[in-house]
Design a protein around this motif. Structure first.
Motif, PDB file in Angstrom:
ATOM      1  N   ASP A 158       0.831  -1.199   0.000  1.00  0.00           N
ATOM      2  CA  ASP A 158       0.000   0.000   0.000  1.00  0.00           C
ATOM      3  C   ASP A 158       0.863   1.245   0.000  1.00  0.00           C
ATOM      4  OD1 ASP A 158      -2.674  -1.204   2.201  1.00  0.00           O
ATOM      5  OD2 ASP A 158      -2.335  -1.460   0.058  1.00  0.00           O
ATOM      6  N   TYR A 159       0.416   2.251  -0.738  1.00  0.00           N
ATOM      7  CA  TYR A 159       1.073   3.546  -0.772  1.00  0.00           C
ATOM      8  C   TYR A 159       0.016   4.624  -0.655  1.00  0.00           C
ATOM      9  CZ  TYR A 159       4.803   0.638  -2.609  1.00  0.00           C
ATOM     10  OH  TYR A 159       5.735  -0.348  -2.776  1.00  0.00           O
ATOM     11  N   TRP A 160       0.338   5.651   0.128  1.00  0.00           N
ATOM     12  CA  TRP A 160      -0.610   6.711   0.432  1.00  0.00           C
ATOM     13  C   TRP A 160      -0.124   8.062  -0.062  1.00  0.00           C
ATOM     14  CZ3 TRP A 160      -5.328   5.960   2.822  1.00  0.00           C
ATOM     15  CH2 TRP A 160      -5.539   4.706   3.408  1.00  0.00           C
ATOM     16  N   GLY A 161      -1.064   8.863  -0.481  1.00  0.00           N
ATOM     17  CA  GLY A 161      -0.778  10.250  -0.763  1.00  0.00           C
ATOM     18  C   GLY A 161      -0.758  11.072   0.509  1.00  0.00           C
ATOM     19  N   GLN A 162      -0.446  12.345   0.366  1.00  0.00           N
ATOM     20  CA  GLN A 162      -0.295  13.222   1.527  1.00  0.00           C
ATOM     21  C   GLN A 162      -1.621  13.760   2.040  1.00  0.00           C
ATOM     22  OE1 GLN A 162       0.046  14.168  -1.574  1.00  0.00           O
ATOM     23  NE2 GLN A 162      -0.990  16.156  -1.729  1.00  0.00           N
ATOM     24  N   GLY A 163      -2.657  13.653   1.252  1.00  0.00           N
ATOM     25  CA  GLY A 163      -3.963  14.155   1.616  1.00  0.00           C
ATOM     26  C   GLY A 163      -4.197  15.567   1.114  1.00  0.00           C
ATOM     27  N   THR A 164      -5.447  15.859   0.827  1.00  0.00           N
ATOM     28  CA  THR A 164      -5.842  17.201   0.421  1.00  0.00           C
ATOM     29  C   THR A 164      -7.142  17.565   1.127  1.00  0.00           C
ATOM     30  OG1 THR A 164      -6.271  18.654  -1.484  1.00  0.00           O
ATOM     31  CG2 THR A 164      -7.065  16.390  -1.653  1.00  0.00           C
ATOM     32  N   GLN A 165      -7.198  18.774   1.636  1.00  0.00           N
ATOM     33  CA  GLN A 165      -8.336  19.216   2.442  1.00  0.00           C
ATOM     34  C   GLN A 165      -9.506  19.611   1.557  1.00  0.00           C
ATOM     35  OE1 GLN A 165      -8.708  19.542   5.993  1.00  0.00           O
ATOM     36  NE2 GLN A 165     -10.849  19.906   5.389  1.00  0.00           N
ATOM     37  N   VAL A 166     -10.672  19.081   1.889  1.00  0.00           N
ATOM     38  CA  VAL A 166     -11.924  19.484   1.266  1.00  0.00           C
ATOM     39  C   VAL A 166     -12.833  20.032   2.356  1.00  0.00           C
ATOM     40  CG1 VAL A 166     -13.999  18.716   0.060  1.00  0.00           C
ATOM     41  CG2 VAL A 166     -11.754  17.837  -0.615  1.00  0.00           C
ATOM     42  N   THR A 167     -13.271  21.258   2.190  1.00  0.00           N
ATOM     43  CA  THR A 167     -14.160  21.893   3.149  1.00  0.00           C
ATOM     44  C   THR A 167     -15.433  22.317   2.436  1.00  0.00           C
ATOM     45  OG1 THR A 167     -12.290  22.704   4.451  1.00  0.00           O
ATOM     46  CG2 THR A 167     -14.428  23.734   4.831  1.00  0.00           C
ATOM     47  N   VAL A 168     -16.557  21.831   2.926  1.00  0.00           N
ATOM     48  CA  VAL A 168     -17.862  22.157   2.356  1.00  0.00           C
ATOM     49  C   VAL A 168     -18.591  23.039   3.357  1.00  0.00           C
ATOM     50  CG1 VAL A 168     -19.978  21.288   1.347  1.00  0.00           C
ATOM     51  CG2 VAL A 168     -17.872  19.954   1.173  1.00  0.00           C
ATOM     52  N   SER A 169     -18.741  24.295   3.027  1.00  0.00           N
ATOM     53  CA  SER A 169     -19.319  25.255   3.957  1.00  0.00           C
ATOM     54  C   SER A 169     -19.825  26.464   3.198  1.00  0.00           C
ATOM     55  CB  SER A 169     -18.274  25.694   4.992  1.00  0.00           C
ATOM     56  OG  SER A 169     -18.801  26.682   5.862  1.00  0.00           O
ATOM     57  N   SER A 170     -20.872  27.073   3.744  1.00  0.00           N
ATOM     58  CA  SER A 170     -21.390  28.303   3.186  1.00  0.00           C
ATOM     59  C   SER A 170     -20.815  29.522   3.879  1.00  0.00           C
ATOM     60  CB  SER A 170     -22.920  28.323   3.276  1.00  0.00           C
ATOM     61  OG  SER A 170     -23.346  28.214   4.623  1.00  0.00           O
TER      62      SER A 170
END
Length: 118
Positions: A106-118
């Motif tokens: 297994d290999y993982w990426g560093q992650g990316t933030q997703v924010t769902v907000s008004s």
């Protein structure tokens, strides 16, 4: 070295759309099953969806089924997560994972933030 580089995260309003990308290098991309996971601080990292090596088979968590779509481009060595009809509860860090079924590496990426907000 295997590297997974994610991009495309950001802030989006409820009901909006976002497309995440994960560019892979250092591997024979077609040998790998690709997955997307997400994690909120203090919670487990949960599977969002999976796409097989050929790109003709997918599975999704119930929470995103019908809204999210995984695809892959085996020429560009990139996997995508198209996110539509986003909800605040979709807010998380999204991670890309590559798995080679033969070796179970297994290999993982560093992650990316997703924010769902008004």
């Amino acid at each position: 070295q295997v590297h997974l580089v994610e991009s495309g995260g950001g802030l989006v309003q409820p009901g909006g759309s976002l497309r995440l990308s994960c560019a892979a290098s250092g591997l024979t991309f077609t040998n790998y099953v690709m997955s997307w996971y997400r994690q909120t601080p203090g919670k487990e990292r949960d599977l969002v969806g999976v796409i097989n090596s050929a790109g003709d088979g997918t599975n999704y968590a119930d929470s995103v089924k019908g809204r999210f779509t995984i695809s892959r481009d085996n020429v560009k060595n990139t996997v995508y997560l198209q996110m539509n009809s986003l909800k605040p509860e979709d807010t998380a860090v999204y991670y890309c994972k590559a798995r080679r079924p033969r070796t179970r590496d297994d290999y993982w990426g560093q992650g990316t933030q997703v924010t769902v907000s008004s």
